[in-house]
Scaffold this active site. Structure first.
Site, short mmCIF file in Angstrom:
data_model
loop_
_atom_site.label_atom_id
_atom_site.label_comp_id
_atom_site.label_asym_id
_atom_site.label_seq_id
_atom_site.Cartn_x
_atom_site.Cartn_y
_atom_site.Cartn_z
N GLU A 175 26.16 46.34 7.13
CA GLU A 175 25.10 45.53 6.51
C GLU A 175 25.03 45.74 5.00
O GLU A 175 23.95 45.90 4.41
CB GLU A 175 23.74 45.84 7.15
CG GLU A 175 23.66 45.39 8.59
CD GLU A 175 22.29 45.59 9.25
OE1 GLU A 175 21.52 46.43 8.76
OE2 GLU A 175 22.00 44.90 10.23
N GLU A 368 25.94 43.21 16.37
CA GLU A 368 24.59 43.72 16.65
C GLU A 368 23.68 42.56 17.00
O GLU A 368 23.72 41.52 16.34
CB GLU A 368 23.97 44.43 15.43
CG GLU A 368 24.49 45.80 15.18
CD GLU A 368 23.74 46.51 14.05
OE1 GLU A 368 22.51 46.35 13.93
OE2 GLU A 368 24.42 47.22 13.30
#
Ligand code: BGP
Length: 474
Positions: A175, A368
């Site tokens: 991320e 995710e």
């Protein structure tokens, strides 16, 4: 188009939230080892060093370090085709700046990969997931410093050489795009702002160094193990305009610039107009070396891994905001929210897949997704988590639509925390994502025993039918 037999069903974790064993096997400290737990209302506090008597969730986490055989057997029982995990950088280089790695740390991951491969489960490995070695932060200023590129390159080369043939799927930084959107990019970049620091300059500089480091990792991976694939990892916050007012449409588009700033460089190998416009708009400045353009151009990724939990809205009159851990946005009146205020939006996942594939035309991997919820253990020990099954079934249907109807190229799906783990955002245990329950509370008490939830049997059936049977009937 249908999901192919090669579709990678699995689950995803990160060492700092899962592994524990923080001071074992010669491991050094990472930024998360001084990161205290919090909760929905109390933010996590960062300490300069470990305070005696305080509880830090990463130290034991849920003890995968000692229980990996039992845990991998559970994943295998569900029929996992792959397992996303991260390597703890300070287990391999305890300080981060050494030349030679810690053999005991390398051996631990050899054991884990061998155990996975024994069951035919492909490891999908994030090289850096929210845990820069603490020494690199305290002595070098972390990614403010260009020296980090060399330390990271040595770490990556060590991994690619050691695990060549065992690991076929890598990702560089978790991320990483949240650096720009976050007030304090401690988890992504090891940066805790000092008073008076020019924050935008620091963010752009750190982003640049991490993009160069990531591109070098891609090139090195291709050289060392040509059969392996290496991707980037982005948080993808699908963003709708709050209204059909053209001004809101523009704001919604601009809200995505912080994500495409990274995606463009990782996939296209250069700062595109979106990136240069963003730099100009923020007024930030940073240093680039002459060789950087070639490094970025040479190290473009093979696939895009991304996380997707919920969507957001943007517009001139947004007044109510949603929950979230790394990126927030306006609240959408058409959506329901989780107990932590995260909005549930499966169509937003289909949008994410289409937006990313339209723009980049390279394979995608949902690494995710999931629902953080409080689970109730019944008197007979069972856990009936229908809310989790509903959430996941809707999101699986959404990505199947993206593949079957929209013809998006999707490699796999690894929902977050298949075995309950510590929350990154709050440090809590009671915010659970798993198919497997772990007996541990927010203060660190509990046996750490594992037990199967209803969703365990449901996900096993989903994998066995390659996503054809999503019904809640078992
Ligand atoms: C992502 C992180 C993960 C993970 C997940 C769920 O942002 O990459 O590490 O934790 O979110 O968030 P949380 O743990 O805050 O519920």
């Amino acid at each position: 188009m249908k999901l192919t037999k090669k579709f990678l069903w699995g689950g995803a974790t990160a060492a700092n939230q899962f592994e524990g064993g923080y001071n074992e096997g010669g491991r050094g400290l990472s930024i998360n080892d001084v990161h205290k737990g919090g909760n929905r209302n109390t933010p996590r506090v960062i300490h300069a060093h470990i305070h005696e008597g305080e509880y830090y969730p990463s130290h034991i986490a849920v003890d995968f370090y000692h229980r990996y055989k039992e845990d991998i057997a559970l994943l295998a029982e569900m029929g996992f085709k792959c397992f996303r995990m991260s390597i703890s950088w300070s287990r391999i280089f305890p300080r981060g700046d050494e030349e030679k790695p810690n053999e005991e740390g390398l051996r631990f991951y050899d054991n884990v990969f061998d155990e996975l491969l024994k069951y035919g489960i492909e490891p999908v490995v994030t090289i850096s997931h929210y845990e820069t070695p603490l020494v690199l932060v305290q002595e070098y200023g972390s990614w403010r410093n260009r020296k980090m590129i060399g330390f990271f390159q040595n770490y990556c080369q060590t991994l690619f050489r050691r695990y060549r043939g065992k690991v076929k799927y890598w990702m560089t930084f978790n991320e990483v795009n949240c650096i720009l959107g976050n007030a304090n990019p401690y988890l992504q970049a090891g940066i805790n702002f000092k008073p008076g620091e020019n924050q935008i300059d620091v963010k752009l500089q750190a982003s640049h160094y991490m993009m160069v480091a990531s591109a070098l990792a891609v090139s090195d991976c291709h050289k060392i193990d040509p059969d392996a694939k290496i991707g980037c990892m982005l948080l993808y916050p699908t963003t709708y305009a709050a209204t059909c007012a053209p001004e809101d449409q523009l704001l919604a588009r601009e809200a995505m610039d912080m994500t495409y700033y990274f995606g463009d460089v990782f996939v296209r190998g250069k700062y595109t107009n979106v990136c240069t416009a963003y730099q100009e708009k923020t007024g930030g400045s940073f240093t680039v070396e002459p060789e950087d353009a070639d490094i970025l151009a040479a190290g473009t990724v093979d696939y895009i891994g991304f996380s997707y939990y919920s969507s957001r809205i943007e517009g001139a009159h947004v007044t109510e905001y949603t929950g979230g851990n790394m990126m927030r946005g306006g609240k959408n009146p058409y959506l329901n929210t989780s107990e932590w205020g995260w909005q549930t939006d499966p169509i937003g996942l289909r949008m994410a897949l289409n937006n990313l594939y339209d723009r980049y035309q390279i394979p995608l991997f949902i690494v995710e997704n999931g629902l953080g919820a409080v689970d109730q253990v019944e008197s007979d020990g069972s856990i009936i988590d229908n809310y989790r099954i509903d959430y996941l079934a809707q999101h699986i249907q959404a990505f199947k639509d993206a593949v079957e109807i929209d013809h998006v190229d999707l490699m796999g799906y690894t929902p977050w925390g298949p075995i309950d783990i510590v929350s990154a955002g709050t440090g809590e245990m009671k915010k659970r994502y798993g198919f497997v329950y772990v007996d541990k509370d927010d203060e660190g008490n509990g046996t750490l025993n594992r037990s199967r939830k209803k969703s365990f049997y449901w996900y096993k059936k989903v994998i066995a039918t390659n996503g054809e049977d999503l019904s809640n009937e078992l």
